[in-house]
Design a protein around this motif. Structure first.
Motif, mmCIF file in Angstrom:
data_model
loop_
_atom_site.group_PDB
_atom_site.id
_atom_site.type_symbol
_atom_site.label_atom_id
_atom_site.label_comp_id
_atom_site.label_asym_id
_atom_site.label_seq_id
_atom_site.Cartn_x
_atom_site.Cartn_y
_atom_site.Cartn_z
ATOM 1 N N PHE A 75 -1.677 -1.891 -5.341
ATOM 2 C CA PHE A 75 -2.856 -1.800 -4.484
ATOM 3 C C PHE A 75 -3.625 -3.115 -4.483
ATOM 4 N N LEU A 76 -3.769 -3.729 -5.659
ATOM 5 C CA LEU A 76 -4.446 -5.031 -5.724
ATOM 6 C C LEU A 76 -3.674 -6.078 -4.911
ATOM 7 N N TRP B 258 -9.993 2.412 -9.188
ATOM 8 C CA TRP B 258 -8.604 2.478 -9.657
ATOM 9 C C TRP B 258 -8.370 1.446 -10.758
ATOM 10 N N THR B 259 -8.890 0.237 -10.569
ATOM 11 C CA THR B 259 -8.706 -0.813 -11.575
ATOM 12 C C THR B 259 -9.358 -0.416 -12.896
ATOM 13 N N CYS C 108 -1.717 0.690 -9.249
ATOM 14 C CA CYS C 108 -2.949 -0.096 -9.168
ATOM 15 C C CYS C 108 -2.632 -1.558 -8.850
ATOM 16 N N SER D 42 -13.733 0.815 0.489
ATOM 17 C CA SER D 42 -12.465 0.250 0.014
ATOM 18 C C SER D 42 -12.680 -0.588 -1.242
ATOM 19 N N TYR D 43 -13.761 -1.335 -1.260
ATOM 20 C CA TYR D 43 -14.069 -2.126 -2.462
ATOM 21 C C TYR D 43 -14.289 -1.212 -3.659
ATOM 22 N N HIS E 180 -1.901 -5.364 -2.288
ATOM 23 C CA HIS E 180 -2.202 -4.998 -0.897
ATOM 24 C C HIS E 180 -3.530 -5.614 -0.455
ATOM 25 N N VAL E 181 -4.534 -5.499 -1.300
ATOM 26 C CA VAL E 181 -5.845 -6.071 -0.973
ATOM 27 C C VAL E 181 -5.726 -7.585 -0.792
ATOM 28 N N THR F 263 -11.051 0.102 -4.959
ATOM 29 C CA THR F 263 -10.399 -0.939 -5.758
ATOM 30 C C THR F 263 -10.980 -0.980 -7.166
ATOM 31 N N ILE G 58 0.839 -1.209 0.000
ATOM 32 C CA ILE G 58 0.000 0.000 0.000
ATOM 33 C C ILE G 58 0.873 1.258 0.000
#
Length: 182
Positions: free
Chosen positions: A51-52, A100-101, A48, A93-94, A54-55, A97, A12
């Motif tokens: 970040f994915l 950004w995606t 991105c 948060s979803y 990180h998720v 995601t 992140i």
């Protein structure tokens, strides 16, 4: 600190560094060029993907791939911070995601459309993303991450104000009609 915590934290952090770098660079550049576009798009996409990651790390190492656990953890963290349980914050948060995606994918799939999109759409996307990033990096974090986030906000704000004032002095914006986007 174990490997799960390290991966979750650093994915992140690096994602947000990419995000801030692309925002700052996009604010200050005077006109688009293909070299800049390639670098910015690659950095945006890297952010991105980080970040994915990180998720995925958060769900793997902290939530056992359970939405219910993520919901409960979000509620607990919110209660610790503001005294009110709000697990539904996980849905924000979803959405982050997804936004950004979708934004990164749009830039690769239809670059011309992406570059020429309306300013209001770009501002809306980044207002939401900045709100979530601000909360994640400053409100719910502490230590050096919080201080880096606090430092990034006025820097981005000053760059943006400088861009607005420079645009108002110039009779024609070299970026075209009504554009401000990442």
């Amino acid at each position: 600190m174990d490997i799960g915590e390290l991966l979750t934290r650093w994915t992140i952090r690096l994602a947000l560094i990419c995000y801030v770098a692309v925002l700052a660079s996009n604010i200050v550049r005077a006109s688009p060029n293909s070299r800049w576009t390639q670098i910015a798009r690659a950095t945006w996409t890297l952010g991105c993907l980080l970040f994915l990651a990180h998720v995925a790390c958060a769900f793997h190492y902290y939530h056992g791939w359970s939405h219910a656990q993520a919901f409960d953890d979000t509620a607990r963290q919110t209660e610790e911070l503001i005294g009110w349980q709000f697990g539904a914050g996980v849905y924000f948060s979803y959405l982050f995601t997804l936004v950004w995606t979708a934004d990164a994918a749009w830039w690769w799939i239809a670059a011309e459309s992406y570059v020429n999109r309306h300013r209001l759409l770009s501002v809306s996307i980044h207002a939401y993303m900045l709100f979530i990033a601000f909360n994640g990096a400053i409100v719910f974090e502490g230590g050096p991450v919080r201080w880096a986030g606090i430092a990034a906000c006025p820097v981005l704000g000053l760059l943006f104000l400088g861009r607005v004032f420079a645009r108002n002095k110039s009779p024609v914006d070299s970026r075209g009609p009504d554009q401000w986007h990442v």
